[in-house]
Design a protein around this motif. Sequence first.
Motif, PDB file in Angstrom:
ATOM      1  N   ILE A  17       0.861  -1.188   0.000  1.00 51.51           N
ATOM      2  CA  ILE A  17       0.000   0.000   0.000  1.00 51.51           C
ATOM      3  C   ILE A  17       0.893   1.232   0.000  1.00 51.51           C
ATOM      4  CG2 ILE A  17      -1.692   1.331   1.307  1.00 51.51           C
ATOM      5  CD1 ILE A  17      -1.599  -2.352   1.894  1.00 51.51           C
ATOM      6  N   LEU A  18       0.765   2.059  -1.026  1.00 49.31           N
ATOM      7  CA  LEU A  18       1.559   3.276  -1.154  1.00 49.31           C
ATOM      8  C   LEU A  18       0.705   4.472  -0.733  1.00 49.31           C
ATOM      9  CD1 LEU A  18       3.170   2.508  -4.634  1.00 49.31           C
ATOM     10  CD2 LEU A  18       4.176   2.130  -2.369  1.00 49.31           C
ATOM     11  N   GLY A  19       1.073   5.091   0.373  1.00 40.41           N
ATOM     12  CA  GLY A  19       0.322   6.225   0.899  1.00 40.41           C
ATOM     13  C   GLY A  19      -0.498   5.815   2.099  1.00 40.41           C
ATOM     14  N   PRO A  20      -0.060   6.179   3.332  1.00 39.15           N
ATOM     15  CA  PRO A  20      -0.769   5.755   4.537  1.00 39.15           C
ATOM     16  C   PRO A  20      -1.771   6.785   5.054  1.00 39.15           C
ATOM     17  CG  PRO A  20       1.377   6.595   5.158  1.00 39.15           C
ATOM     18  CD  PRO A  20       1.267   6.761   3.655  1.00 39.15           C
ATOM     19  N   GLY A  21      -2.481   7.455   4.125  1.00 37.28           N
ATOM     20  CA  GLY A  21      -3.595   8.291   4.543  1.00 37.28           C
ATOM     21  C   GLY A  21      -4.793   7.423   4.871  1.00 37.28           C
ATOM     22  N   ALA A  22      -5.967   8.029   4.954  1.00 36.83           N
ATOM     23  CA  ALA A  22      -7.157   7.263   5.322  1.00 36.83           C
ATOM     24  C   ALA A  22      -7.415   6.127   4.339  1.00 36.83           C
ATOM     25  CB  ALA A  22      -8.376   8.184   5.400  1.00 36.83           C
ATOM     26  N   LEU A  23      -7.308   6.399   3.033  1.00 38.44           N
ATOM     27  CA  LEU A  23      -7.535   5.354   2.037  1.00 38.44           C
ATOM     28  C   LEU A  23      -6.528   4.223   2.184  1.00 38.44           C
ATOM     29  CD1 LEU A  23      -8.328   7.502  -1.118  1.00 38.44           C
ATOM     30  CD2 LEU A  23      -9.889   5.934   0.020  1.00 38.44           C
ATOM     31  N   GLY A  24      -5.270   4.583   2.350  1.00 37.95           N
ATOM     32  CA  GLY A  24      -4.247   3.558   2.502  1.00 37.95           C
ATOM     33  C   GLY A  24      -4.445   2.730   3.752  1.00 37.95           C
ATOM     34  N   LEU A  25      -4.769   3.375   4.858  1.00 35.83           N
ATOM     35  CA  LEU A  25      -4.962   2.655   6.116  1.00 35.83           C
ATOM     36  C   LEU A  25      -6.177   1.730   6.034  1.00 35.83           C
ATOM     37  CD1 LEU A  25      -4.162   5.544   8.615  1.00 35.83           C
ATOM     38  CD2 LEU A  25      -2.745   3.541   8.132  1.00 35.83           C
ATOM     39  N   CYS A  26      -7.239   2.194   5.387  1.00 38.37           N
ATOM     40  CA  CYS A  26      -8.420   1.340   5.247  1.00 38.37           C
ATOM     41  C   CYS A  26      -8.148   0.185   4.291  1.00 38.37           C
ATOM     42  CB  CYS A  26      -9.612   2.168   4.779  1.00 38.37           C
ATOM     43  SG  CYS A  26     -10.221   3.296   6.063  1.00 38.37           S
ATOM     44  N   ASP A  55       4.413  11.078   8.174  1.00 37.71           N
ATOM     45  CA  ASP A  55       3.855   9.739   7.962  1.00 37.71           C
ATOM     46  C   ASP A  55       4.271   8.743   9.027  1.00 37.71           C
ATOM     47  OD1 ASP A  55       2.257  10.233   5.814  1.00 37.71           O
ATOM     48  OD2 ASP A  55       3.574   9.366   4.298  1.00 37.71           O
ATOM     49  N   ASP A  56       5.169   9.132   9.942  1.00 34.50           N
ATOM     50  CA  ASP A  56       5.578   8.193  10.992  1.00 34.50           C
ATOM     51  C   ASP A  56       4.382   7.732  11.812  1.00 34.50           C
ATOM     52  OD1 ASP A  56       8.249   8.020  10.349  1.00 34.50           O
ATOM     53  OD2 ASP A  56       8.891   9.567  11.766  1.00 34.50           O
TER      54      ASP A  56
END
Length: 363
Positions: free
Chosen positions: A185-194, A216-217
């Motif tokens: 998963i590239l990008g740990p924003g809300a979409l990435g986390l979900c 992003d940590d």
Amino acid sequence: MAKEKSWVLKKPRTMELEEFDIPEVIADDELLLKVKCACICGSDPHRYLNDDGKATQFYPLILGHEYAGVVDKIGPEAERVYGVTVGDRVTVEPYIGCGHCEFCNQGSYQLCVEGKCYGWSISATDGPHINGAYGDYVLVRPNSRVFKLEDNVPFKVGALSSVIGNGYHLVMDKAQMKPNQCALILGPGALGLCTVVAAKEAGAWPIIAAGVGDADDFRLDLAKELGADYTIRLDKEDIVEKVKEITGGKMADAIFECSGAVPSYKTAFSCIKKLGTIVLLGLTGGKEVPISIDQIVSQEIQVKGAIGQPGDVEYAVKTINKGIYPLEKMITNEFPMSQADEAIEFFIQRKNPSCIRCALINE
């Protein structure tokens, strides 16, 4: 007639509180929802700023398509169809399909020719007016999808149902992942986390989440809590070598681009295995992205676009109701609904660099 207040977007970067009539009587197939929480989605600023030049056709607009609340009134047909009643805690899927066009008939109602979506593409001039969740109430229209939340689920977690549904759409519908396949998963924003959550539920292994920068940590730490087996800081580690090490040289079966950052697309093609699938959800804002056509052809890589969560909010709500993931940690900032104008500016200006979701709360 009793009144409610909602935030109306009149022109780019200008929202004003306006009063609307609360319907005393609703139709048999309608539901009146008292909003308890609405989240500011990462796409809301595009409507708010009109940075793509497409938003003004829907002005005046009440934003808010990620929300949860309590059934205030419900018609008998809506009660039968949705299986909920007055007083129930619910969340509502954003898209409203017409039910008869080519795309609705295929189950892809997020692409419906009528293009109706709460808080996104239904103007406040389109009766019954309260069509977005930045306010006190939403009148839920026919052909919507409504899901009941367990009593112990916080409304702010219930409001994440559609973005978790996005994760399921990526993992299950688009990548069609099987147990023990590797997900990156590239990008740990809300979409990435979900997407991490959805991949975990699908039995993916190993799950790798990647981000960049100190902000992003926190998100990468949360990715671990949500089910990621490994995390990578792109600005500190060579992601290609790291993925090789983690997978024993096989690379990732499926890669989910959730950031919209142009360099991330090159990363995706560098980390995918032969016969792998790259799913694209992050928007670049119109920026052109070079891709390797030769690699797609010679390695039979599938590249798929994705939008929405058709049919997947049901799975998301089941996940939410299980209560086994610390989903509430994705709500990094809370504001009263009366400060929605301040909240969206806070979100846009990144006043909290680690912000994932801002929640607007009605007491």
